[in-house]
Scaffold this motif. Structure first.
Motif, mmCIF file in Angstrom:
data_model
loop_
_atom_site.group_PDB
_atom_site.id
_atom_site.type_symbol
_atom_site.label_atom_id
_atom_site.label_comp_id
_atom_site.label_asym_id
_atom_site.label_seq_id
_atom_site.Cartn_x
_atom_site.Cartn_y
_atom_site.Cartn_z
ATOM 1 N N THR A 264 0.857 -1.179 0.000
ATOM 2 C CA THR A 264 0.000 0.000 0.000
ATOM 3 C C THR A 264 0.896 1.233 0.000
ATOM 4 O OG1 THR A 264 -0.079 0.041 2.419
ATOM 5 C CG2 THR A 264 -1.820 -1.197 1.294
ATOM 6 N N GLY A 265 0.285 2.404 -0.136
ATOM 7 C CA GLY A 265 1.048 3.649 -0.034
ATOM 8 C C GLY A 265 1.360 4.308 -1.357
ATOM 9 N N ALA A 329 2.030 -5.134 4.626
ATOM 10 C CA ALA A 329 0.877 -5.268 5.534
ATOM 11 C C ALA A 329 1.274 -5.003 6.974
ATOM 12 C CB ALA A 329 0.275 -6.668 5.399
ATOM 13 N N SER A 330 2.547 -5.274 7.315
ATOM 14 C CA SER A 330 3.008 -5.044 8.680
ATOM 15 C C SER A 330 3.466 -3.603 8.915
ATOM 16 C CB SER A 330 4.177 -5.988 9.002
ATOM 17 O OG SER A 330 5.282 -5.718 8.150
ATOM 18 N N GLY A 331 3.452 -2.774 7.864
ATOM 19 C CA GLY A 331 3.855 -1.380 8.013
ATOM 20 C C GLY A 331 5.303 -1.105 7.667
ATOM 21 N N ALA A 332 6.050 -2.132 7.270
ATOM 22 C CA ALA A 332 7.457 -1.929 6.900
ATOM 23 C C ALA A 332 7.548 -1.327 5.501
ATOM 24 C CB ALA A 332 8.201 -3.262 6.946
ATOM 25 N N THR A 333 8.614 -0.572 5.271
ATOM 26 C CA THR A 333 8.839 0.026 3.946
ATOM 27 C C THR A 333 9.173 -1.064 2.939
ATOM 28 O OG1 THR A 333 9.665 2.064 4.962
ATOM 29 C CG2 THR A 333 10.189 1.706 2.648
ATOM 30 N N ALA A 334 8.549 -0.998 1.777
ATOM 31 C CA ALA A 334 8.754 -1.995 0.725
ATOM 32 C C ALA A 334 9.427 -1.344 -0.477
ATOM 33 C CB ALA A 334 7.416 -2.616 0.313
#
Length: 580
Positions: A264-265, A329-334
């Motif tokens: 996401t983002g 999904a866990s909020g880590a930067t991808a």
């Protein structure tokens, strides 16, 4: 952008206009040089005598403080900015900033310290750096090794703003003295020499707050300049050093036509055709540290004969990194495959030697030679997955060391006594060299060269003869005729590209072209304060060595340039009406 001068006379930005008035020579073609040329008028017309009402063309006074068009009696329309104007009304962080309010010009400067800042004019764009010319004290700063908004950008950094005495911009290819690259504009930067001992120090700080696509940041720059100079009798010198430390806002953005799975983002936008496009992150946030040193020495052998030597050095250490908007999904930067880093390590040298007479009498002449070359020019780019590859891993090393150019000019001017003519003439030779091999490496941060990935090499050379004449036909009418004949060739071209383990190597054929560029101008003083000038001229813009031989990597495939390009042939006409 907000700027704050510290211990400095730097003035804040102002939208007010800063515009002010201002090898192989072929003897059999010397007959071409019987053509004439002359100047556009830049001073107020005066009556031929105190009792006459007839409008007359101005007498151009030969003086060092005037514009280039006045001193050389050139036919172009001219706009100028002086050091005082720049100090009082322009926020100057490098020499290109001094042009920002001149008409019909734009320098694509994306951030303080940007090394890819081409000049666009009223007839050329930001992707056409070879369609205009920039000189500093007669030294060519235009990088005519390419015609783009990258490595073809002018070497603005070779001149510090504190050195500038004035800048003159001449529009159009109407002077035989300049090559066909002048059909956009010619910019002449004149630097000053001290008349007594002087010392200066300046510190400057700038910052900008930038926000786009939901990401924001504050990006800062700081710059320091120290200058020294003196004159003792016939000897004058000036030395300056400059240090810049600057951070840029995002220069590019990483995009995709679909949202990466499991993330996401990304910011949904529309491209220029209206189709959906996802912005995944920002690219090329650049941190650049640059150092410049310049020495200029002049010696007056006699009051009318001066020799000048200039030496310039510039180095740049820059790193560019991306910023991802993607989250798991866990909020880590991808990150995806579009994210990468690169480091740049550059050193460039500039030298010139000039011998000039300045009698202002019947004869004057000039001999000048200059060179600008890259002693080191390495760009290291990561091909490893980001951010794991940020500290090492596979990549490439592009080496442009040895790329550069040299020029030689001989010029003369004859002012026949009792004549209504002023005749100038000259000869020119230049050579441009391109050398840009790219190597694979196992460690893009600190590793050495591995296998060759691609190579682009070649040279171009131009010889030219030119002449021009200012001819006063009457008290209110001046004619301008001139011509330039050029011989151009490209040679030693070689291209190498690879696909997997297969190597494709091509030795390119030598090509040559030549041609005549006639010029003509007619200026008429309609009244004491009105002058109209009609100018026309042909320009031959020969291909740059990069346009002929530079490989381009696009989507993992090397595209070869066209080694058989022909010259651009331009006819330009201008009608100028000026009221003083």
């Amino acid at each position: 952008m907000n700027t704050l001068p510290v211990c400095s006379s730097l003035s804040p930005s102002s939208p007010a206009s800063a515009v002010s008035r201002p090898l192989r020579l072929h003897p059999l073609l010397l007959a071409v040089l019987c053509a004439w040329s002359g100047s556009t008028l830049a001073q107020q017309a005066a009556a031929s005598d105190g009792s006459s009402e007839a409008a007359t063309l101005p007498t151009i006074e030969v003086r060092s403080s005037g514009s280039v068009a006045e001193r050389k009696q050139l036919p172009q329309t001219t706009a100028s900015v002086t050091a005082d104007t720049a100090a009082n009304s322009i926020n100057v962080t490098d020499s290109s900033d001094a042009l920002k309010y001149l008409p019909s010009l734009s320098v694509r400067k994306r951030y303080i310290g940007d090394t890819q800042s081409p000049l666009a004019t009223r007839t050329t764009g930001v992707n056409a750096s070879a369609r205009s010319l920039i000189y500093a004290d007669g030294i060519l700063l235009s990088a005519l090794v390419n015609n783009n908004n990258g490595n073809g950008s002018p070497r603005w950094f070779m001149v510090a703003p504190e050195e500038i005495e004035r800048i003159d911009v001449m529009y159009g290819p109407f002077a035989a003295e300049y090559p066909g690259n002048s059909y956009g504009a010619v910019t002449e930067i004149a630097t000053r020499m001290p008349q007594q001992f002087e010392a200066s120090i300046k510190a400057q700080y700038a910052q900008q707050d930038f926000s786009q696509y939901g990401a924001s940041g504050t990006y800062r720059a700081q710059e320091y300049n120290v200058g020294l100079g003196n004159r003792r009798g016939a000897l004058a010198w000036r030395f300056s050093v400059n240090h810049l430390d600057s951070y840029s806002q995002p220069v590019t953005y990483i995009t995709a036509t679909s949202l990466p799975a499991g993330t996401t983002g990304a910011v949904l936008v529309q491209d220029r055709t209206g189709k959906n496009l996802y912005v995944l992150g920002a690219g090329n946030l650049t941190h650049t540290v640059q150092d410049t040193a310049r020495l200029k020495v002049s010696y007056d052998f006699t009051p009318a004969l001066t020799a000048t030597y200039t030496l310039g050095f510039w180095q740049n250490q820059a790193s560019a990194n991306p910023q991802s908007f993607l989250k798991t999904a866990s909020g880590a930067t991808a990150y995806t495959s579009g994210f990468s880093s690169n480091d740049v390590d550059q050193q460039q040298w500039m030298q010139s030697l000039e011998l000039r007479s300045k009698t202002g009498g019947e004869w004057d002449w000039q001999l000048a030679a200059s060179t600008l070359s890259a002693s080191r020019d390495l760009t290291r780019t990561s091909t490893a997955t980001f951010p794991a590859g940020q500290s090492g891993g596979a990549g490439t090393i592009a080496d442009a060391s040895g790329t550069g150019w040299s020029t030689v000019d001989a010029k003369g001017i004859w002012r026949p006594q009792g004549s209504a003519q002023v005749i100038s003439f000259g000869a020119h030779v230049d050579r441009y060299t391109l050398a840009t091999p790219t190597w694979n490496t196992s460690n893009w941060v600190s590793g050495g060269n591995g296998t060759l990935a691609s190579d682009s090499r070649g040279k171009t050379e131009t010889s030219a003869l030119w002449a021009q004449d200012v001819w006063r036909l009457s008290s209110s009418l001046k004619a301008t005729l001139g011509a330039r004949y050029e011989w151009w060739r490209a040679f030693d071209g070689r291209n190498v590209s690879t696909s997997g383990s297969t190597v494709f190597a091509v030795n390119q054929p030598e090509v040559s072209h030549s041609g005549l560029s006639p010029k003509a101008s007619l200026a008429w003083a309609l009244a004491d304060d009105w002058v109209t000038t009609l100018s026309t001229g042909r320009a031959l813009r020969f291909p740059t060595v990069g346009e002929l031989y530079q490989n381009v990597l696009l989507n993992g495939v090397y595209l070869q340039a066209n080694p058989n390009l022909k010259p651009e042939k331009v006819w330009s006409t201008e009608l100028a009406i000026e009221k003083q």
